[in-house]
Every structure is written in structure tokens, then in C-alpha cells.
Design a protein around this motif. Structure first.
Motif, short mmCIF file in Angstrom:
data_model
loop_
_atom_site.label_atom_id
_atom_site.label_comp_id
_atom_site.label_asym_id
_atom_site.label_seq_id
_atom_site.Cartn_x
_atom_site.Cartn_y
_atom_site.Cartn_z
N ASN A 84 -13.51 -5.52 -6.05
CA ASN A 84 -12.41 -6.36 -6.51
C ASN A 84 -11.20 -6.26 -5.57
O ASN A 84 -10.51 -7.25 -5.34
CB ASN A 84 -12.00 -5.95 -7.93
CG ASN A 84 -13.07 -6.28 -8.96
OD1 ASN A 84 -13.86 -7.22 -8.76
ND2 ASN A 84 -13.11 -5.53 -10.05
N ILE A 85 -10.95 -5.04 -5.08
CA ILE A 85 -9.77 -4.84 -4.21
C ILE A 85 -10.02 -5.41 -2.82
O ILE A 85 -9.16 -6.09 -2.25
CB ILE A 85 -9.43 -3.34 -4.11
CG1 ILE A 85 -8.99 -2.80 -5.47
CG2 ILE A 85 -8.34 -3.09 -3.06
CD1 ILE A 85 -8.83 -1.30 -5.52
N PHE A 86 -11.20 -5.12 -2.24
CA PHE A 86 -11.43 -5.43 -0.83
C PHE A 86 -12.30 -6.68 -0.62
O PHE A 86 -12.54 -7.07 0.53
CB PHE A 86 -12.11 -4.24 -0.13
CG PHE A 86 -11.21 -3.04 -0.04
CD1 PHE A 86 -10.20 -2.98 0.92
CD2 PHE A 86 -11.37 -1.97 -0.90
CE1 PHE A 86 -9.37 -1.88 1.00
CE2 PHE A 86 -10.54 -0.86 -0.82
CZ PHE A 86 -9.53 -0.81 0.13
N PRO A 96 -14.78 -1.63 -8.63
CA PRO A 96 -13.33 -1.66 -8.38
C PRO A 96 -13.00 -1.91 -6.92
O PRO A 96 -12.05 -2.63 -6.59
CB PRO A 96 -12.87 -0.27 -8.83
CG PRO A 96 -13.91 0.20 -9.78
CD PRO A 96 -15.20 -0.38 -9.27
N MET A 97 -13.79 -1.31 -6.02
CA MET A 97 -13.56 -1.50 -4.59
C MET A 97 -13.89 -2.94 -4.19
O MET A 97 -13.21 -3.54 -3.34
CB MET A 97 -14.41 -0.52 -3.78
CG MET A 97 -14.15 0.94 -4.10
SD MET A 97 -12.56 1.50 -3.46
CE MET A 97 -13.00 1.89 -1.78
N VAL A 110 -6.70 -6.48 4.17
CA VAL A 110 -6.95 -5.22 3.47
C VAL A 110 -8.18 -4.51 4.01
O VAL A 110 -8.25 -3.27 4.02
CB VAL A 110 -7.09 -5.45 1.95
CG1 VAL A 110 -5.76 -5.84 1.35
CG2 VAL A 110 -8.15 -6.49 1.65
N GLN A 111 -9.18 -5.27 4.48
CA GLN A 111 -10.37 -4.65 5.07
C GLN A 111 -10.02 -3.96 6.40
O GLN A 111 -10.56 -2.90 6.71
CB GLN A 111 -11.46 -5.71 5.26
CG GLN A 111 -12.10 -6.16 3.96
CD GLN A 111 -13.04 -7.33 4.15
OE1 GLN A 111 -13.04 -8.00 5.19
NE2 GLN A 111 -13.86 -7.62 3.13
N TRP A 154 -8.52 -0.74 5.54
CA TRP A 154 -9.54 0.19 5.06
C TRP A 154 -10.26 0.85 6.24
O TRP A 154 -10.44 2.07 6.27
CB TRP A 154 -10.54 -0.55 4.17
CG TRP A 154 -11.79 0.27 3.90
CD1 TRP A 154 -12.98 0.17 4.54
CD2 TRP A 154 -11.93 1.33 2.94
NE1 TRP A 154 -13.87 1.09 4.05
CE2 TRP A 154 -13.25 1.82 3.06
CE3 TRP A 154 -11.09 1.90 2.01
CZ2 TRP A 154 -13.74 2.85 2.28
CZ3 TRP A 154 -11.58 2.94 1.22
CH2 TRP A 154 -12.87 3.40 1.36
N TYR A 167 0.85 -1.19 0.00
CA TYR A 167 0.00 0.00 0.00
C TYR A 167 0.89 1.24 0.00
O TYR A 167 1.16 1.86 1.02
CB TYR A 167 -0.95 -0.01 1.20
CG TYR A 167 -1.97 -1.13 1.10
CD1 TYR A 167 -3.08 -1.00 0.28
CD2 TYR A 167 -1.78 -2.32 1.80
CE1 TYR A 167 -3.99 -2.03 0.17
CE2 TYR A 167 -2.69 -3.35 1.68
CZ TYR A 167 -3.80 -3.21 0.86
OH TYR A 167 -4.69 -4.22 0.73
#
Length: 909
Positions: A864-866, A861-862, A729-730, A733, A86
Motif C-alpha cells: 500500500n505504501i510503496f 502494508p508495504m 518513494v521506491q 526505499w 518521511y
């Protein structure tokens, strides 16, 4: 530049030696030194300069800025986010570290310039006699034994033992705190005489305001009194603030707790539930990253900066950012008297005539105020003795009054004479009009050996008059009559002595006024004309009065549990009287610097906690007093304006310098500068400082449950045997959203009501008390119950893991939104209009967080990432329910605390 050799002259009590002994000791005479002697002494003693201190290199100072537990934690967080890839977070964290270090580097460089300010006080030139000839030289070339000539307007170039004096008055306020110019005389004084009472000495850096003198140099460079202050200032290290000490302890405790939780989580997941070590390692890294309070430096900087801005509007200019909060923890304020607690404007408050005493209203140089007797305003025309005394004070006077461009009245000349002019204006005796009606024909200026001034005039009818003003005991010897209600009558000397004693006991400086209806015997006024035959008109009581707002501010400080101590270079009687007006040290003795010098450190630590007024204090005494208070566990704010105050200003927890009348040395050594020189501004700054600390504490109480709740959610899942409710990753966030949007709103919290009715927090108090640890644990558990409960429920009902995790993430964030409103007040309820709308930034932060969470939930997109998934309306209601649970439970806990009466006690912890 050459540095003084180490074999400097040993300190000697020069003020106790006669002129003959001085010349004998220094091997000099009235013809001055010859060039051979000068060269020999310059080689031995060095130049008359203050040697610069050894400084750390700029690189070393910059690197030391990173030696801070908070910055270590931030750099660790940056490394962790870099490992996770990140890079935006990594860049932000490293930028925050660098900015904090650069700010500290700049502030430290400013603090070191205090020494430069003192060195700049040395006179650039000096007039000396060498080889029997008068010459002007660079002051740095002076050596001990040089014969120096002084005149009005000169800055004294070195420490001098005066040999001859002609009406010499020297302004020593910057060095001794004495509010009036000191009259000098060549006579010896006692060994234990305070610095301000050594009338035969003139000290380097002070200013000649009147007269002429000659003196022998007895100290140059580091051997001067100014040099001693410079050495004291250079030897004092930077004092860390209570907040930084608390943050340091907090950071260490938090780092230990984070590592412990991470280790427990890793062991539970790997050995109990069979998760792969690689997966659990990434989970632990994410938890550690989320638990590190990387938002704390940002919130500290923003909160302190907002405090700086608010204080600037109140005329308090902050030079070091942490001083904002330190003010809020101050337990003792040590204040100089002249110009801070008082106006630094001499004012006549009492006029004693034969058989009647008059009180004069108004303060300062503004010609506003009434003259009264027994509470009734008097008509000056019905009191001829009073009217003539006031006229005498205006005419026998060399000062001038003027109105400056800002509409403020100023006095040019001696402040005592200025007070008489102001009295005249209050009585309708304008100086210009009086001088036109009763023109001055001649005068005898004030001289310390005669202790009076005289002037001759003629009135409108051409009748001659001689007026004198001076020391009461001197004028009593010159008078045989007094002006009473029925005209002239025999002098009652006992009456005047009693009234002089009574007036002096009130801390008023005394001046007597007398007249004689006669012309000079010769062409000019001479001392023969003043030997006898005068009629005593009045005694005048003059004081530098306390500021009205300072009286109220001292009272506010006392209510806030802050002790106020007055440390001044002025006389004990004057200090005690001013203290009584301000409710400082009432009923207690005033301790002088000479008495302090006889005390050892243990005795001083005891006395400094019992006594509130200290008089005739020199720089060493002020520094010892501050240190003694700190050794007693006090957080000390010190105010001052002179170079003599600089060491104590630097050593104190918060140094407060005067902006209008303060020296550059004092300003550079201080943490805060008062733009209006007003003690009341300090009380306002203390209020802001307490609000800043409250907001920092609220932010920490808001931030930690997020970290704790996330950790408990993961631990609970491991104990139950479920998959992890939050992915690494969550977790990052959640941490980013709650720190960067929600938490910042608490920096804008206004001060809570009754903040100045609290006592200061005890020095050494931990940032998180036992109660606040309970609050953090309670809210963390509530967030865990809401988030993990929803996750477990949804999985049990067959919901997919992505949707269940999305609900858990939103449950944590929504709980933080609700808890943000709770956090506005630590104990007070927020279930009212003020609680919801009193800080609009809270509502703005929540409004900014909502679209971020919607994007997290619905934006492809979010997702897919999270690994998030869209939620239904019913699922959102369940998420809101988790937030309401936290809000209601937190408010219920506050209510229980208030009902049990524990809120006041816990607020000070």
C-alpha cells in the motif's frame, strides 16, 4: 589573572654575559631586590604566568562544527525527506548531523587543553633572596632581577642566569630532548650555542636532579623559553586531515553532479515527455535525496571507530577520530630519538682495556647479556683488568638498581652510573655483594669543574683502594700506569686517545675507570689524594641503544614508501650513530639546529627532503622542519614526548605523543598517544590507517552506482517515452536499504594483503580518480540495464506497471547485493572462498536485506505504501539474472585490469 604588559624585556643573549654584566643590566646584586624594586618590576612586567589564549565561545565553537560540506549535504537530505513527509528519515539524518557536530566540539575542546598542560609545568613556589633575606614565595611573584636559590628536587621557576653552581645537574629532556641530565656551570658560552649547550642557564619548567645553585631571573612568564613554546602552540591552527579535504572536494563535486542530473531529468520529463511539473519535481526531489550520500558520515564514523578499536589493541590510543585515516596517508614520519627509537636506558656496549676490546651484549637495564672478545664469550676471571674495571664501575657509583612491581628493571640515579651497575650484574658483580666485600669508606662526588668521581674502599684482606671514574682526558692526566695483561705497565697515552676517538666515532659516550692501591693521606678522601699515581683500567662506551622492534619498524616504513627522519636534541655524533643502526640517513650528513637557523625557508625546503637526521634541534627548528615538509606536499607524522615537541606535534598532520614518558603538554597537543612509547606501534597504526581508507573508498565505490543506476533508469525511461520505472518513494526505499544494511558491512573489511608494500597515495589525490569514476559509471550502467531492461521487457509482455516496477526495484537491490561481494576487493578477485566468506558481515548484511525486500514485495502494508506487487518464481529468476550480470561483468573488468598490469598503478591513484 593579570596579563603581561606589552613592554616586556627585549630578548637578550643572557648566556653570553658574565655575572657582573648580568647584575649591571638588571640592576640587582647578591642581596636581592628590595620591595620597592619588586613592586615596580611587577607593574612593568606582570606576573610570572603564561597568559591564557583568547578562546572562542562554546556556542561559536559548536556552530562552526556545522560548517562542513558533508553536513550541509546531510541537512539538505533531511529537508528533502521532510518535504516528502518521511519523518523517521528526517529524524535520523538530523540526529546524525547533531552527533557529528557534538563529537567535533568535544574533540576541539580537548585539543585546546594542550595550552593548559604547558601552563601547569610552571613551578608553584620559588626560594628567593630579597632585602638580604632568604624567603619562599609564590613563583608567580618572581620578577626579572630576583635572586633565586635552587636545590635538588626543585622545578626551575623562571629562566635563570646561573651565578654560582655546586654540582648542579638539571633534567632538560622535556625542553631540549637531551637524554641525560645536563651538568651546569656559570661560565659564559658563545652566542650561537644551542639551547642544550647553554650551561650557564636554567630554564623554567625543567627539574633539578642534583646539586645546588643560585641564579638571577632573566625571563618570566611569556619571556621564558617555555613561554615561547606556549606562544608557538597558541598560534598554530588546527590542521585539517587529507581525508576531510578529500571529502570536502568530493562533496562539492557530487553536489554539482546531483543538481545537474536533477535539472536534466526535470527538463526531459517536463518538456520532452510531457510529464506534469509537479510529478517531475517530486521525482527529482526523490532522485536528489537518493543521490546524497547520507550514509557516508555514518560509515566514516563506524569505520574510523573500528580502526580506533583495533589500534587500541596495538597500544595506539587515538585522540582525534580523523587521525586514524590520516596515518594511512603519511609520507614522512619525523621521530624523536630518545625513548621512541631508542630505549631511553643507557647501556654499556664496549669496554676497552689495554691491548683488548670487549663487546657487551644485551640492551637496557635488564642484567642480561654476555661479554665477548673477537666473537667469543670470555671468562671474566681470566681478564683481571676487565674484572677490576667492572668492579670499579660498581663501587664508584651512587645509583641503585631495583626490580619494580611489573618485573621491569629500573635505575634510580644517574642513567650513566646505572649502565655501569647493569654491566656489573652481567659480569656477576652484584652491587650489594661488591659493597659488602669492598665497603666504601669515603667519596668525592662528581663535580663538573673536576669531571670525575672518586671513592675509597678496602678489600677482603683490608688492603686500601681508591677508584675514580670520569672524563677520559681528565683521568689520563691522573694516570701514569695502565693495567695490561701482564699487570701494571707504563701508560700508552696515544693508544688510549686512539681508542677514545674510535669509540666516540661509533656514537658511544665515553667514561674512563682507574684505580690506585693507596689509602687517603688524611682522615678523609681529598682532592690531593686524586692528583696523580693512578692506573688506568678501561674506557667504557655507553649508548642509549635503538629498540630492536624500531629497527624492524623503520624497515617496514621504508618498504611502504614512507621516509623516516630523526629529529633530536641530542648531539650530532650520537644522532648519526643511532641513525646508522636504524638505517636512517646512512651515508648522509646530520644537520644541526644551528645550521638550520642560518637557512632561509627555500633552502630549508630543499634540505629537509635530502637529509634524514637533524640534531641539537630546539622547538622552533622542529616546527620549521614540519612546515617545510608540508610545503613540499608531504603528509607528516611527528613523534615526541617533551613540551618542546608540542608545537610540532600540533602542526603536523598526525601528532604522536609518548604515553609512558611523555609530558601532558605533548599528549594534549597530539592526535595519537603510544601507550608503549614504541616506534613499531606507529608502523602498525599506519597499516590500520591504510585499511580504514581502503574501506571508505570501497564504501563510496559501492554506494555511488546505486545512486547513478537509479538516475539512469529514470533518464532512460524518459528518453524511451515510458512511464517512470521507479516512483519517488521506491527510490527512497532502495536508498535506505542499500545504505543502512548492505553498505555498513564494508566498514568491517580486514586489511588486504600487501597493504604495507604499497607506496603512500600522493598528497592531494582525489577521493575518486578517473579510473574509479569509470568503475562507478560502468556499474551504474549495468544496474540500469538490468533494472530498466526488466521493466521494459515486462511492460512489453503485458505485465502491469506495479509488478514491472517491483521487479525494477528488486533488480537494483539484488544487483547491490551481488556488487557488495565484488566491492570487498577493488582489484583482487572474489571468486574464491576468502572472497565469499572472508568478511562474515557481508553475508549477514545480505541476509538482513533479503527479508526487507520480501516484505517490500509481499507485505500488504508495504504494498500500500510503496505500490509494490508480489512476484512469481520465474520473475525472481529474472531479478537474480540482473544481479548476476553485474557480478560477472565487475569480476571480468577486474580480470582485464590485472592481466594488463594496471592494478598496481591504479591502486595508488
Amino acid at each position: 589573572m593579570r596579563v603581561r604588559p606589552t613592554d616586556a624585556t627585549p630578548p637578550r643573549p643572557w648566556h653570553t654575559l658574565s655575572a657582573e654584566r648580568i647584575q649591571e643590566a638588571l640592576e640587582c646584586d647578591l642581596a636581592g631586590l628590595d620591595q620597592a624594586q619588586v613592586q615596580q618590576r611587577r607593574e612593568r612586567y606582570g606576573e610570572n604566568r603564561l597568559a591564557p589564549p583568547r578562546r572562542r565561545s562554546a556556542l561559536r565553537r559548536l556552530l562552526l562544527q556545522f560548517h562542513n560540506i558533508l553536513l550541509y549535504v546531510m541537512m539538505a537530505a533531511a529537508l528533502v525527506t521532510a518535504v516528502l513527509g518521511y519523518w523517521v528519515d528526517t529524524s535520523v539524518l538530523f540526529a546524525a548531523v547533531l552527533i557529528n557536530a557534538v563529537i567535533g566540539f568535544i574533540q576541539e575542546g580537548k585539543a585546546e587543553s594542550a595550552l593548559e598542560a604547558i601552563r601547569g609545568m610552571l613551578s608553584p613556589v620559588a626560594t628567593v633572596v630579597r632585602d638580604g633575606k632568604r624567603q619562599q614565595i609564590d613563583a608567580s611573584e618572581l620578577v626579572p632581577g630576583d635572586l633565586v636559590l635552587l636545590a635538588s628536587g626543585d622545578r626551575v621557576p623562571a629562566d635563570l642566569r646561573l651565578l654560582t653552581v655546586k654540582e648542579l645537574r638539571v633534567e632538560e629532556a622535556a625542553l631540549t630532548g637531551e637524554s641525560l641530565p645536563v651538568e651546569k656551570a656559570p661560565e659564559v658560552v658563545s652566542l650561537d650555542a644551542p639551547l642544550g649547550d647553554r650551561y650557564g642557564m636554567a630554564y623554567s619548567g625543567t627539574l633539578v636532579v642534583y646539586g645546588q645553585a643560585s641564579g638571577v631571573v632573566v625571563g618570566t612568564g611569556a619571556d621564558t623559553e617555555l613561554g615561547k613554546i606556549n606562544r608557538m602552540l597558541g598560534s598554530i591552527g588546527q590542521v585539517t586531515t587529507p581525508l576531510l579535504r578529500q571529502i570536502d572536494r568530493f562533496g562539492r563535486m557530487l553536489a554539482f553532479a546531483i543538481l545537474a542530473i536533477g535539472a536534466v531529468t526535470f527538463l526531459l520529463g517536463t518538456f520532452w515527455r510531457g510529464e506534469t511539473p509537479a510529478h517531475m519535481f517530486m521525482m527529482v526531489v526523490a532522485l536528489v535525496a537518493s543521490a546524497i550520500p547520507e550514509g557516508l558520515p555514518a560509515i566514516m564514523t563506524i569505520t574510523l571507530a573500528l580502526g580506533v578499536q583495533r589500534m587500541a589493541h596495538r597500544h595506539a590510543i587515538i585522540r582525534r577520530l580523523p587521525a586514524v585515516e590520516t596515518l594511512g596517508s603519511v609520507t614522512v614520519i619525523c621521530s624523536d630519538k630518545t625513548g621512541t627509537l631508542t630505549r631511553n636506558e643507557m647501556t654499556v656496549q664496549r669496554v676497552v682495556c689495554a691491548g683488548q676490546v670487549f663487546d657487551v651484549g644485551g640492551v637496557g637495564y635488564a642484567p642480561e647479556g654476555d661479554i665477548s672478545a673477537d666473537g667469543q664469550i670470555v671468562d671474566i676471571a681470566r681478564h683481571p683488568a676487565l674484572a677490576l674495571a667492572i668492579r670499579a664501575g660498581v663501587l664508584c657509583n651512587d645509583a641503585r638498581m631495583r626490580l619494580d612491581d611489573d618485573g621491569q628493571w629500573q635505575v634510580e640515579g644517574d642513567p650513566t652510573e646505572g649502565a655501569l651497575l647493569v654491566l656489573g650484574s652481567k659480569a656477576g658483580h652484584d652491587q650489594d655483594a661488591c659493597s659488602a666485600e669492598w665497603p666504601r669508606l669515603d667519596s668525592i662526588p662528581f663535580e663538573s669543574q673536576h669531571r670525575f668521581m672518586a671513592s675509597s674502599h678496602h678489600d677482603e684482606q683490608g688492603e686500601p683502594w681508591i677508584f675514580v671514574k670520569g672524563a677520559p682526558e681528565r683521568l689520563l692526566d691522573m694516570c701514569s700506569q695502565q693495567f695490561g695483561r701482564d699487570g701494571e705497565q707504563p701508560l700508552d697515552a696515544d693508544y688510549w686517545r686512539r681508542m677514545a676517538t674510535d669509540t666516540a666515532a661509533q656514537g658511544l659516550r665515553l667514561l674512563a675507570l682507574a684505580c690506585k692501591r693507596a689509602a687517603p693521606a688524611g682522615a678523609t678522601l681529598s682532592f690531593d689524594d686524586t692528583s696523580a699515581g693512578f692506573t688506568l683500567l678501561a674506557l667504557v662506551g655507553i649508548i642509549d641503544p635503538p629498540r630492536d622492534e624500531a629497527i624492524a619498524a623503520v624497515s617496514d616504513c621504508h618498504q611502504a614508501g614512507i621516509r623516516v627522519k630523526m629529529i633530536t636534541g641530542d648531539h650530532a655524533d650520537t644522532a648519526r650513530a643511532i641513525g646508522a643502526h636504524l638505517a636512517i640517513g646512512v651515508g648522509k650528513p646530520a644537520v644541526t639546529g644551528a645550521e638550520l637557523a642560518l637557512m632561509d625557508d627555500a633552502a630549508l625546503r630543499r634540505v629537509v627532503m635530502e637529509v634524514d637526521v637533524f640534531a641539537r634541534a630546539n622547538p622552533e627548528h622542529k616546527l620549521r622542519l614540519v612546515q617545510a615538509l608540508q610545503e613540499n606536499g608531504q603528509v607528516v607524522a611527528m613523534t615526541g614526548d617533551g613540551v618542546n615537541d608540542a608545537p610540532a606535534l600540533k602542526r603536523s598532520d598526525v601528532g604522536v605523543a609518548m604515553g609512558l614518558k611523555g609530558t601532558e603538554a605533548a599528549k594534549e597537543a597530539a592526535d595519537m598517544v603510544l601507550a608503549d612509547d614504541n616506534f613499531a606501534t606507529i608502523a602498525s597504526a599506519v597499516r590500520e590507517g591504510r585499511a580504514v581508507y581502503d574501506n571508505l573508498k570501497k564504501f563510496i565505490l559501492f554506494m555511488l552506482p546505486t545512486n547513478g543506476g537509479e538516475a539512469l533508469v529514470v533518464i532512460a525511461a524518459l528518453l524511451v517515452g515510458l512511464g517512470l520505472p521507479l516512483t519517488p518513494v521506491q527510490v527512497l526505499w532502495i536508498n535506505m536499504v542499500t545504505s543502512s544494511t548492505l553498505g555498513l558491512a564494508l566498514a568491517f573489511e580486514p586489511a588486504e594483503g600487501g597493504i604495507m608494500q604499497r607506496h603512500p597515495r600522493a598528497p592531494g589525490t582525489a577521493l575518486l580518480s578517473g579510473f574509479f569514476v569509470w568503475r562507478v559509471v560502468m556499474v551504474s550502467c549495468l544496474m540500469m540495464i538490468g533494472a530498466f531492461g526488466l521493466y521494459y521487457w515486462e511492460l512489453a509482455n503485458g505485465t502491469g506497471s506495479e509488478s514491472a516496477r517491483t521487479m525494477a526495484v528488486n533488480a537494483v537491490v539484488v544487483s547491490e547485493m551481488f556488487y557488495l561481494i565484488n566491492s570487498r576487493h577493488i582489484f583482487a578477485p572474489v571468486l574464491n572462498r576468502e572472497g565469499f566468506t572472508g568478511n562474515p558481515y557481508v553475508l549477514l548484511a545480505i541476509a538482513a536485506c533479503i527479508p526487507l525486500q520480501l516484505a517490500f514485495t509481499y507485505a500488504p502494508p508495504m504494498q500500500n505504501i510503496f505500490g509494490s506487487a508480489g512476484l512469481s518464481g520465474q520473475e525472481w529468476l529474472k531479478v537474480l539474472g540482473a544481479g548476476v550480470l553485474v557480478f560477472v561483468a565487475a569480476e571480468l573488468e577486474k580480470w582485464v585490469i590485472r592481466r594488463s598490469g594496471l592494478a598496481a598503478r591504479l591502486a595508488g591513484s
